[in-house]
Design a protein around this motif. Sequence first.
Motif, PDB file in Angstrom:
ATOM      1  N   PRO A 100       0.799  -1.230   0.000  1.00  0.00           N
ATOM      2  CA  PRO A 100       0.000   0.000   0.000  1.00  0.00           C
ATOM      3  C   PRO A 100       0.834   1.284   0.000  1.00  0.00           C
ATOM      4  O   PRO A 100       0.756   2.112   0.911  1.00  0.00           O
ATOM      5  CB  PRO A 100      -0.828  -0.132   1.281  1.00  0.00           C
ATOM      6  CG  PRO A 100       0.060  -0.898   2.201  1.00  0.00           C
ATOM      7  CD  PRO A 100       0.807  -1.861   1.318  1.00  0.00           C
ATOM      8  N   PHE A 101       1.645   1.449  -1.022  1.00  0.00           N
ATOM      9  CA  PHE A 101       2.461   2.650  -1.182  1.00  0.00           C
ATOM     10  C   PHE A 101       2.287   3.134  -2.613  1.00  0.00           C
ATOM     11  O   PHE A 101       2.957   2.643  -3.527  1.00  0.00           O
ATOM     12  CB  PHE A 101       3.938   2.343  -0.896  1.00  0.00           C
ATOM     13  CG  PHE A 101       4.166   1.831   0.501  1.00  0.00           C
ATOM     14  CD1 PHE A 101       4.329   2.713   1.557  1.00  0.00           C
ATOM     15  CD2 PHE A 101       4.197   0.468   0.754  1.00  0.00           C
ATOM     16  CE1 PHE A 101       4.527   2.237   2.847  1.00  0.00           C
ATOM     17  CE2 PHE A 101       4.401  -0.020   2.041  1.00  0.00           C
ATOM     18  CZ  PHE A 101       4.562   0.867   3.096  1.00  0.00           C
ATOM     19  N   TYR A 102       1.364   4.089  -2.826  1.00  0.00           N
ATOM     20  CA  TYR A 102       1.046   4.523  -4.179  1.00  0.00           C
ATOM     21  C   TYR A 102       0.185   5.785  -4.127  1.00  0.00           C
ATOM     22  O   TYR A 102      -0.295   6.193  -3.068  1.00  0.00           O
ATOM     23  CB  TYR A 102       0.286   3.434  -4.944  1.00  0.00           C
ATOM     24  CG  TYR A 102      -0.794   2.737  -4.155  1.00  0.00           C
ATOM     25  CD1 TYR A 102      -1.990   3.363  -3.841  1.00  0.00           C
ATOM     26  CD2 TYR A 102      -0.598   1.438  -3.688  1.00  0.00           C
ATOM     27  CE1 TYR A 102      -2.969   2.729  -3.106  1.00  0.00           C
ATOM     28  CE2 TYR A 102      -1.581   0.784  -2.949  1.00  0.00           C
ATOM     29  CZ  TYR A 102      -2.768   1.445  -2.671  1.00  0.00           C
ATOM     30  OH  TYR A 102      -3.731   0.803  -1.936  1.00  0.00           O
ATOM     31  N   ARG A 103      -0.004   6.377  -5.296  1.00  0.00           N
ATOM     32  CA  ARG A 103      -0.965   7.474  -5.435  1.00  0.00           C
ATOM     33  C   ARG A 103      -2.340   6.840  -5.535  1.00  0.00           C
ATOM     34  O   ARG A 103      -2.663   6.211  -6.535  1.00  0.00           O
ATOM     35  CB  ARG A 103      -0.648   8.316  -6.665  1.00  0.00           C
ATOM     36  CG  ARG A 103      -1.664   9.427  -6.871  1.00  0.00           C
ATOM     37  CD  ARG A 103      -1.082  10.672  -7.465  1.00  0.00           C
ATOM     38  NE  ARG A 103      -0.244  11.326  -6.485  1.00  0.00           N
ATOM     39  CZ  ARG A 103       0.600  12.317  -6.778  1.00  0.00           C
ATOM     40  NH1 ARG A 103       0.702  12.758  -8.003  1.00  0.00           N
ATOM     41  NH2 ARG A 103       1.338  12.864  -5.831  1.00  0.00           N
ATOM     42  N   PHE A 120       0.657   5.889   2.015  1.00  0.00           N
ATOM     43  CA  PHE A 120       1.875   5.323   2.579  1.00  0.00           C
ATOM     44  C   PHE A 120       1.447   4.424   3.728  1.00  0.00           C
ATOM     45  O   PHE A 120       1.403   4.852   4.886  1.00  0.00           O
ATOM     46  CB  PHE A 120       2.811   6.430   3.075  1.00  0.00           C
ATOM     47  CG  PHE A 120       3.106   7.478   2.041  1.00  0.00           C
ATOM     48  CD1 PHE A 120       4.080   7.260   1.074  1.00  0.00           C
ATOM     49  CD2 PHE A 120       2.397   8.665   2.011  1.00  0.00           C
ATOM     50  CE1 PHE A 120       4.349   8.213   0.100  1.00  0.00           C
ATOM     51  CE2 PHE A 120       2.660   9.629   1.048  1.00  0.00           C
ATOM     52  CZ  PHE A 120       3.635   9.397   0.089  1.00  0.00           C
ATOM     53  N   ALA A 121       1.043   3.203   3.401  1.00  0.00           N
ATOM     54  CA  ALA A 121       0.501   2.243   4.368  1.00  0.00           C
ATOM     55  C   ALA A 121      -0.716   2.855   5.069  1.00  0.00           C
ATOM     56  O   ALA A 121      -1.719   3.091   4.420  1.00  0.00           O
ATOM     57  CB  ALA A 121       1.562   1.777   5.340  1.00  0.00           C
ATOM     58  N   TYR A 163      -2.050  20.674   1.766  1.00  0.00           N
ATOM     59  CA  TYR A 163      -1.970  19.283   2.143  1.00  0.00           C
ATOM     60  C   TYR A 163      -2.641  19.038   3.475  1.00  0.00           C
ATOM     61  O   TYR A 163      -2.633  19.877   4.350  1.00  0.00           O
ATOM     62  CB  TYR A 163      -0.508  18.848   2.258  1.00  0.00           C
ATOM     63  CG  TYR A 163       0.160  18.660   0.941  1.00  0.00           C
ATOM     64  CD1 TYR A 163       0.086  17.457   0.279  1.00  0.00           C
ATOM     65  CD2 TYR A 163       0.868  19.693   0.357  1.00  0.00           C
ATOM     66  CE1 TYR A 163       0.698  17.268  -0.941  1.00  0.00           C
ATOM     67  CE2 TYR A 163       1.491  19.517  -0.864  1.00  0.00           C
ATOM     68  CZ  TYR A 163       1.404  18.314  -1.504  1.00  0.00           C
ATOM     69  OH  TYR A 163       2.019  18.120  -2.705  1.00  0.00           O
ATOM     70  N   ILE A 164      -3.183  17.841   3.603  1.00  0.00           N
ATOM     71  CA  ILE A 164      -3.743  17.375   4.862  1.00  0.00           C
ATOM     72  C   ILE A 164      -3.092  16.041   5.132  1.00  0.00           C
ATOM     73  O   ILE A 164      -3.126  15.152   4.293  1.00  0.00           O
ATOM     74  CB  ILE A 164      -5.269  17.186   4.741  1.00  0.00           C
ATOM     75  CG1 ILE A 164      -5.946  18.511   4.402  1.00  0.00           C
ATOM     76  CG2 ILE A 164      -5.835  16.618   6.030  1.00  0.00           C
ATOM     77  CD1 ILE A 164      -7.360  18.363   3.951  1.00  0.00           C
ATOM     78  N   SER A 165      -2.464  15.904   6.285  1.00  0.00           N
ATOM     79  CA  SER A 165      -1.920  14.606   6.669  1.00  0.00           C
ATOM     80  C   SER A 165      -3.046  13.838   7.323  1.00  0.00           C
ATOM     81  O   SER A 165      -3.742  14.354   8.180  1.00  0.00           O
ATOM     82  CB  SER A 165      -0.774  14.806   7.663  1.00  0.00           C
ATOM     83  OG  SER A 165      -0.335  13.574   8.139  1.00  0.00           O
ATOM     84  N   TYR A 166      -3.224  12.600   6.920  1.00  0.00           N
ATOM     85  CA  TYR A 166      -4.370  11.838   7.390  1.00  0.00           C
ATOM     86  C   TYR A 166      -3.904  10.432   7.721  1.00  0.00           C
ATOM     87  O   TYR A 166      -3.513   9.695   6.843  1.00  0.00           O
ATOM     88  CB  TYR A 166      -5.428  11.824   6.280  1.00  0.00           C
ATOM     89  CG  TYR A 166      -6.774  11.333   6.706  1.00  0.00           C
ATOM     90  CD1 TYR A 166      -7.584  12.118   7.497  1.00  0.00           C
ATOM     91  CD2 TYR A 166      -7.230  10.098   6.313  1.00  0.00           C
ATOM     92  CE1 TYR A 166      -8.842  11.696   7.874  1.00  0.00           C
ATOM     93  CE2 TYR A 166      -8.478   9.662   6.692  1.00  0.00           C
ATOM     94  CZ  TYR A 166      -9.280  10.459   7.469  1.00  0.00           C
ATOM     95  OH  TYR A 166     -10.522  10.026   7.842  1.00  0.00           O
ATOM     96  N   ALA A 167      -3.884  10.130   8.996  1.00  0.00           N
ATOM     97  CA  ALA A 167      -3.377   8.808   9.397  1.00  0.00           C
ATOM     98  C   ALA A 167      -4.334   8.144  10.356  1.00  0.00           C
ATOM     99  O   ALA A 167      -5.151   8.774  10.955  1.00  0.00           O
ATOM    100  CB  ALA A 167      -2.024   8.961  10.063  1.00  0.00           C
TER     101      ALA A 167
END
Length: 167
Positions: A100-103, A120-121, A163-167
Amino acid sequence: MAKLPIIRLKSRESARLRFGAPWVFSNEIVMDAAAKALLPGSEVLLAGSDGTVLGAGYFNARSLISLRLLAKQSCTFDVTFFAERIRAALALREALYDKPFYRLVHAEGDDLPGLVIDRFADTLSVQITIAGMERLTDTILGALDDVLSPDRKSTRLNSSHGYISYA
């Protein structure tokens, strides 16, 4: 669903759209006072000069690319709408990549103009580049919750087309 404003194309300007173009340029639109009064990013219906509805999308009278189509018919841009688009993009990426590392979403390539999501995972980076998508940031994040069920909620790093970081 509330009645959406209608943006009309000038006469003989629908050929590109009928062949699948996702954008409408400002010089192709009847830019009357009502159109100019709409807030950037307003949801609208697009109609040909004959009144036939050609799709729904976001409108910004202040941009050279004034209208970005998201659908070929009238619809509601809600969590369900975005979740379906994200699921389709996810299915394609999962068929192509074993990790799971992709656009995950590539704007117009995934029928979501103005939206890019990198995966990114368990971390997603969401880039919003148009006012229409920015107005629905919470809806988009809700769709990501439905599709990928991240453990933590969003952290906005820059709320102005950033950008929004979303984890």
